[in-house]
Design an enzyme around this catalytic site. Structure first.
Site, short mmCIF file in Angstrom:
data_model
loop_
_atom_site.label_atom_id
_atom_site.label_comp_id
_atom_site.label_asym_id
_atom_site.label_seq_id
_atom_site.Cartn_x
_atom_site.Cartn_y
_atom_site.Cartn_z
N TYR A 171 3.85 5.08 -2.94
CA TYR A 171 4.39 4.57 -1.69
C TYR A 171 4.46 3.04 -1.74
O TYR A 171 5.46 2.44 -1.33
CB TYR A 171 3.51 5.04 -0.52
CG TYR A 171 4.08 4.73 0.84
CD1 TYR A 171 5.36 5.15 1.20
CD2 TYR A 171 3.33 4.04 1.79
CE1 TYR A 171 5.88 4.88 2.45
CE2 TYR A 171 3.84 3.77 3.04
CZ TYR A 171 5.12 4.18 3.37
OH TYR A 171 5.63 3.90 4.61
N SER A 179 6.93 -1.43 5.51
CA SER A 179 5.55 -1.02 5.81
C SER A 179 4.62 -2.12 5.35
O SER A 179 4.96 -2.91 4.46
CB SER A 179 5.22 0.28 5.06
OG SER A 179 3.84 0.56 5.11
#
Length: 264
Positions: free
Chosen positions: A164, A151
């Site tokens: 995250y 990501s």
């Protein structure tokens, strides 16, 4: 599995006929779209996820081979990998690690340790379990490919993203080390790092409500879709094996960076 049956499979084209891939996260979103698109270019795809009903529906639609599995269960992953490897004479050609997710958007001061732990177990240790289990078969193929979906959260920290960020930074670090370690075995290691992707579950799972999930994409004219990312993943694994697309960062045009998004 009898490989001769592939010649008559109506779901596949000729481009990657005879090649075997394992794709995780295949019950929804980017993983599902990746399994579909890889099948469409000829791959035999073992589609891995926890939700059996969704996998069996995907199998009926595309001809993937459904594999119900929780990738955070190390022993279950090892046993499943042995079965798949035995079915394919000791080798596979690609491992595509799409499984992943985010939990919560709390500040670090208010962090929920259980959410952080679940992200680390899925994004880092789950990916590690899959790599360790299938690595011997990828080496045996002579031209193995491992693709990890990370990501843009692995590039920069952002407020509310600490857990995250930490898990995706970890997955990126593992991916970079793996590329160095496996080059001598002619395994190419690819990282695809998407930015803002509008899928049916990612933000909903993270934030817990449809309203909060939709606010993430509010005013963004064209966020990426699961199909956009799957197209890039499929392209990366389909280019000739001597080409390694080490890291592909992809964002919608409206997302100029992690910190600049055009909302109309």
């Amino acid at each position: 599995m009898n490989h001769s049956h592939r010649l008559h499979n109506p779901f596949e084209s000729d481009a990657q006929r005879g090649k075997i891939a394992v794709v995780s996260g295949a019950s929804s979103g980017i993983g599902r779209a990746t399994a579909q698109q890889m099948r469409a270019t000829g791959w035999t795809v073992y589609a891995v996820a926890r939700r059996a009903a969704r996998l069996h529906q995907l199998a009926e639609e595309t001809g993937v081979i459904p594999v119900v599995l929780d990738i955070t269960d190390e022993s279950a992953v090892a046993q499943t990998a042995l079965r798949i490897i035995e079915e394919n004479s000791g080798s596979i050609d690609a491992l595509v690690n799409i499984s992943g997710g985010a939990v919560g958007a709390d500040s670090i001061a208010d962090a929920d340790g259980s959410g952080w732990r679940s992200m680390f177990e899925l994004n880092v240790l789950g990916t590690l379990n899959m790599i360790r289990a299938f690595l011997p078969a990828l080496r045996a193929s002579g031209e193995g490919t491992i693709l990890n979906l990370t990501s843009t959260a692995a590039e920069h920290g952002y407020e509310g993203g600490g857990g995250y960020n930490a898990s995706k930074f970890g997955e990126r670090g593992m991916t970079e080390a793996l590329r160095l370690e496996e080059a001598e075995h002619n395994i190419r290691v690819i990282e695809v790092a998407p930015g803002m992707v509008h899928t049916e579950e990612f933000s909903l799972n993270r934030l817990g409500s449809p309203k909060a999930a939709e606010k993430v994409y509010e005013g963004v004219e064209k966020p990426l879709t699961a199909e956009d990312v799957a197209q890039t993943v499929t392209f990366a694994v389909n280019v000739p094996h001597h080409i390694n697309l080490d890291r592909i960062v992809m964002r919608p045009v409206a997302q100029a960076s992690q910190f600049k998004v055009i909302r109309k």
